[in-house]
Enzyme design. Structure first.
Site, PDB file in Angstrom:
ATOM      1  CE  LYS A  26      -3.009   2.611   4.160  1.00  0.00           C
ATOM      2  NZ  LYS A  26      -2.959   1.757   5.363  1.00  0.00           N
ATOM      3  CB  THR A  82     -13.277   1.892  11.003  1.00  0.00           C
ATOM      4  OG1 THR A  82     -12.384   3.000  10.834  1.00  0.00           O
ATOM      5  CG2 THR A  82     -14.342   2.258  12.018  1.00  0.00           C
ATOM      6  CE  LYS A  88       0.809   1.253  14.365  1.00  0.00           C
ATOM      7  NZ  LYS A  88      -0.271   2.162  13.923  1.00  0.00           N
ATOM      8  CG  ASN A 102      -2.606   6.173   6.588  1.00  0.00           C
ATOM      9  OD1 ASN A 102      -3.359   6.066   7.556  1.00  0.00           O
ATOM     10  ND2 ASN A 102      -1.326   5.871   6.633  1.00  0.00           N
ATOM     11  CB  CYS A 117       2.234   7.947  10.151  1.00  0.00           C
ATOM     12  SG  CYS A 117       1.620   8.128  11.849  1.00  0.00           S
ATOM     13  CG  ASN A 135      -5.885   6.384  14.314  1.00  0.00           C
ATOM     14  OD1 ASN A 135      -4.682   6.495  14.567  1.00  0.00           O
ATOM     15  ND2 ASN A 135      -6.346   6.327  13.061  1.00  0.00           N
ATOM     16  CB  SER A 136      -4.038  10.578  17.625  1.00  0.00           C
ATOM     17  OG  SER A 136      -2.726  11.112  17.573  1.00  0.00           O
TER      18      SER A 136
HETATM   19  O1  RRO Z   1      -0.094   4.836  14.484  1.00  0.00           O
HETATM   20  C1  RRO Z   1      -0.834   5.735  14.027  1.00  0.00           C
HETATM   21  O2  RRO Z   1      -1.198   6.713  14.701  1.00  0.00           O
HETATM   22  C2  RRO Z   1      -1.324   5.705  12.643  1.00  0.00           C
HETATM   23  C3  RRO Z   1      -0.524   5.419  11.552  1.00  0.00           C
HETATM   24 BR1  RRO Z   1       1.256   4.920  11.687  1.00  0.00          BR
HETATM   25  C4  RRO Z   1      -1.067   5.517  10.246  1.00  0.00           C
HETATM   26  O3  RRO Z   1      -0.403   5.292   9.210  1.00  0.00           O
HETATM   27  N1  RRO Z   1      -2.353   5.874  10.123  1.00  0.00           N
HETATM   28  C5  RRO Z   1      -3.146   6.127  11.182  1.00  0.00           C
HETATM   29  O4  RRO Z   1      -4.330   6.450  11.025  1.00  0.00           O
HETATM   30  N2  RRO Z   1      -2.609   6.040  12.451  1.00  0.00           N
END
Ligand code: RRO
Length: 309
Positions: free
Chosen positions: A162, A270, A45, A191, A128, A69-70
């Protein structure tokens, strides 16, 4: 036998399919499970200076076309990952440490200590999308260059970046120039597609809690965007900087498409979250079958071979 191994920046991977940073790779247990699985590498991560709980739940939602996602960077903090890296290296596959930060100064601090723990590669996450009030660094070329030059000074293992998705050739070109000036050893794109919104029409609600429901999109719905970015950067660097293709890989044919566009490996987010670690064996078998069907003996043979009309 079809050869699914690959090499990135001089590092040999037993399989070209691995987890994307963020997918089942936060805790020690998850990372060890990746080590024991058929994943071609262990990707951590993205890490910050301090440990983080991340954003409030629900913060991930899977639906038939993909995911949103968040998460908000939930992670153990870089010191914990620095301690774990020697243990993770014993699984006989590369360890990729994903380095993030909440401000520019965090990145070199983390990178120096993580580099000393000797992961096989370091991936610098410029993309991110989910920290409230903080735009993605990857959408600011000057900040990206400043930051990459700073981390490059402290990283001695192969360094990758990335990237977020870009949607215009002018942006690919500008970032290509930045990357070309920063001694980057490999690239990983894309990403998640940042700040999408998924709505549940029955409940008349958004599906995740943070940021009013806005979040990063993944899975099938982003595959075409991912392929376009892999192809664009493969062409800019004429195949000389290896690329990890991430985005929309749900089956072996999706992975094959990434290789045709120029990827040297693929990462899965996913599908891994939805299906679990068994996804690796399935994807490998499907990719091997697809390569055989098309007459290729290895992933390297088909790399970049997509035809233009
Ligand atoms: O942790 C996140 O919310 C997140 C990160 Br760091 C990222 O690089 N990409 C993503 O979809 N979620």
């Amino acid at each position: 036998m079809t050869d699914l191994s690959t090499t990135i920046a001089g590092v040999k991977f037993p399989s070209c399919v691995m987890n994307a940073a963020g997918a089942l790779c936060v805790t020690r247990d998850e990372l060890v499970a990746l080590g024991k699985s058929r994943a071609g590498a262990i990707v951590t991560k993205s890490m910050t200076v301090e440990a983080r709980q991340g954003n409030p739940e629900p913060r991930y939602y899977g639906f038939p076309g993909g995911s949103i996602n968040s998460m908000g960077l939930p992670n153990l903090g870089y010191r914990a990952y620095a301690e774990l890296i020697p243990e993770l290296k014993q699984f006989g596959k590369p360890v990729i440490a994903s380095v993030a930060g909440l401000c520019e100064d965090d990145f070199p601090t983390i990178a120096a200590v993580i580099n000393a723990a000797k992961p096989d590669l370091i991936e610098v996450n410029l993309s991110c999308p989910n920290i409230p009030g903080k735009p993605q660094i990857g959408y600011d070329p000057e900040a990206s260059e400043r930051l990459l030059k700073r981390v490059r000074k402290v990283i001695t293992v192969p360094m990758g970046v990335k990237l977020p998705p870009y949607f215009d050739p002018a942006h690919h070109e500008v970032m290509g120039k930045v990357i070309g000036r920063c001694e980057v050893d490999f690239l990983n794109m894309i990403n998640s597609v940042g700040n999408g919104l998924v709505v549940d029409p029955d409940r008349e609600e958004v599906v995740i809690k943070p940021k009013g429901g806005f979040g990063g999109l993944g899975g099938t719905i982003i595959k075409a965007v991912a392929l376009a970015n892999v192809r664009a950067f493969y062409k800019i660097f004429q195949g000389k900087i290896p690329i990890i293709g991430t985005g929309g890989v749900m089956n072996g044919v999706d992975a094959f498409e990434h290789f045709l566009c120029g990827a040297s490996a693929v990462q899965v987010g996913t599908v891994l979250v939805e299906e679990g670690l068994g996804a690796f064996g399935r994807l490998e078998a499907e990719l091997a079958a697809q390569l055989k069907k098309k007459g290729y003996g290895s992933v390297t043979e088909c790399r970049g071979k997509v035809k233009e009309l």
